[in-house]
Design an enzyme around this catalytic site. Structure first.
Site, PDB file in Angstrom:
ATOM      1  N   SER A  94      33.162  41.466  32.918  1.00 11.25           N
ATOM      2  CA  SER A  94      31.887  40.755  32.832  1.00 11.25           C
ATOM      3  C   SER A  94      30.711  41.723  32.726  1.00 11.25           C
ATOM      4  O   SER A  94      30.691  42.574  31.843  1.00 11.25           O
ATOM      5  CB  SER A  94      31.742  39.815  34.035  1.00 11.25           C
ATOM      6  OG  SER A  94      30.654  38.937  33.865  1.00 11.25           O
ATOM      7  N   ASP A 306      37.282  32.211  26.884  1.00 14.90           N
ATOM      8  CA  ASP A 306      35.978  32.471  27.513  1.00 14.90           C
ATOM      9  C   ASP A 306      34.873  32.235  26.493  1.00 14.90           C
ATOM     10  O   ASP A 306      34.847  32.874  25.441  1.00 14.90           O
ATOM     11  CB  ASP A 306      35.944  33.914  28.011  1.00 14.90           C
ATOM     12  CG  ASP A 306      34.555  34.315  28.517  1.00 14.90           C
ATOM     13  OD1 ASP A 306      33.815  33.431  28.995  1.00 14.90           O
ATOM     14  OD2 ASP A 306      34.230  35.508  28.438  1.00 14.90           O
ATOM     15  N   HIS A 359      37.192  34.124  31.379  1.00 15.82           N
ATOM     16  CA  HIS A 359      36.259  35.240  31.529  1.00 15.82           C
ATOM     17  C   HIS A 359      36.828  36.333  32.426  1.00 15.82           C
ATOM     18  O   HIS A 359      36.553  37.511  32.242  1.00 15.82           O
ATOM     19  CB  HIS A 359      34.942  34.715  32.099  1.00 15.82           C
ATOM     20  CG  HIS A 359      33.839  35.715  32.104  1.00 15.82           C
ATOM     21  ND1 HIS A 359      33.368  36.315  30.958  1.00 15.82           N
ATOM     22  CD2 HIS A 359      33.112  36.245  33.134  1.00 15.82           C
ATOM     23  CE1 HIS A 359      32.391  37.157  31.264  1.00 15.82           C
ATOM     24  NE2 HIS A 359      32.224  37.134  32.573  1.00 15.82           N
TER      25      HIS A 359
END
Length: 382
Positions: A94, A306, A359
């Site tokens: 991330s 994601d 994600h």
């Protein structure tokens, strides 16, 4: 955060139970922990996330946070010199896509300045990494490819917005109109994994879902979303993590300095009290270019479900580096099944998708990510 990685993603432990029963959640050994073949330092950063604290500055930014990590690593290796010769990799996902390349560059520069191997850095891994400001532009083609928006709307968006869905002129009324339609169509989608139910736990409104009382049990956090679908999803595991991390006995074992912790542990603290964190580095691509030129290995992987950082945006910046392909697009296999697709480049960079991953891919596909990372770290083909 380190605790979240330690329990729910790639660490050595997992919760044995599915829902909270009033007692301290039970932990068991995780079958696909990356610690089975690698020694891992789990680090809470930036300061005041997780259980991290500081006695000095309350203000930091991307570069300063990276420097703090580098200073920590130097001190850690100074205390544990037996690990200095071990190959060292830095990993994250991330927003770490901004921070990790800076940390690797600091380590590399530090070794060069000292003219000796302070840290035996060999490379880095990043999962669904934030990398450059225009990544949200790729949410439109992702949504179209995943069947979330119709062909007609996708065509109208491309024609009227010209591929830029972030910097829109108010005078471009058609672009604004079609973008409003797009946002309405995907408003009920959980953008971190489009197949998961939208339960709100990872959203900016998570404070509305959980209280912040200190004691365990009736006076502590209670999941306010009673939807059975959400209770059966990953939300139940996340709720367990709240109870576990805020248990006084657990905090004592973890050597948490309780008087320094102002609020209960949260999965994702969107605001940090008494701390001003500034996102000052918007583009980490130049760092990837530098690190590639210095010969460091890298594994960049994307959970292909994601929508927050779509795999298309990651592919785009990797392609912009303009390195030749050494191993062209092909499936990688786990237990006889396609686990994703991969491609390798002449700058020692490997890109891989994780089929069905979100994600945080290891959270959704632990077995597949376990094999992916093990093969890569041991320099085997995916």
């Amino acid at each position: 955060m380190a605790h979240f990685l330690f329990i729910l993603r790639l660490g050595p432990l997992a919760f044995a139970q599915k829902t909270f029963n009033g007692s301290l959640p039970i932990l068991v050994s995780a079958p696909y922990s990356w610690t089975k073949f690698a020694s891992i330092i789990f680090l809470d950063q930036p300061l005041n996330t997780g259980f991290s604290i500081t006695s000095t500055s309350k203000c930091t930014d991307d570069l300063q946070a990276s420097n703090y990590v580098y200073e920590f690593l130097l001190k850690w290796f100074d205390d544990y010199t037996e690990f200095i010769s071990n190959p060292f990799y830095v990993s994250g996902d991330s927003y770490s896509g901004i921070i990790i390349p800076v940390i690797v560059q600091l380590i590399s520069d530090g070794n060069e300045t000292a003219n000796k191997q302070l840290i035996n850095i060999k490379g880095y891994t990043l999962g669904n990494p934030a990398t450059f400001p225009e990544e949200k532009n790729y949410q439109i083609p992702f949504s179209h490819g995943m069947g979330l928006i119709p062909d007609e709307l996708y065509k109208s968006l491309k024609e009227n917005c010209k591929g830029d869905y972030q910097n829109i002129s108010p005078t471009n009324e058609l672009c604004v109109q079609y973008l409003t339609m797009f946002k309405k169509l995907v408003s009920g989608i959980y953008d971190l994994h489009i197949l998961e139910p939208l339960c709100g736990l990872d959203s900016p409104n998570q404070q509305q879902l959980f209280g912040e009382r200190r004691s365990l049990g009736e006076d502590f956090v209670t999941l306010k979303n009673d939807d059975s679908i959400c209770q059966e999803s990953r939300v139940a595991k996340l709720e367990l993590s709240f109870y576990w991390a805020n248990n006084p006995k657990v905090q004592e074992v973890l050597h948490v300095i309780k008087e320094k912790i102002e609020r209960p542990w949260l999965r994702c603290r969107r605001t940090m009290k008494n701390t001003t964190y500034k996102m000052t580095l918007m583009n980490s691509i130049p760092y990837h270019i530098n690190l590639s030129s210095e010969g460091y290995r890298s594994l960049i992987y994307s959970g292909d479900h994601d929508m927050l950082v779509p795999f298309q945006s990651t592919q785009a910046w990797i392609k912009s580096l303009n390195y030749s392909i050494t191993d062209d697009w092909r499936p990688w296999i786990v237990d006889g099944q396609v686990a994703g697709y991969t491609r390798s480049y002449s700058n020692h960079m490997t890109f891989a998708t994780v089929k069905g991953g979100g994600h945080t891919a290891p959270e959704y596909k632990p077995k597949e990510c376990y094999h992916m990372f093990k093969r890569w770290i041991t320099q085997q083909p995916l």
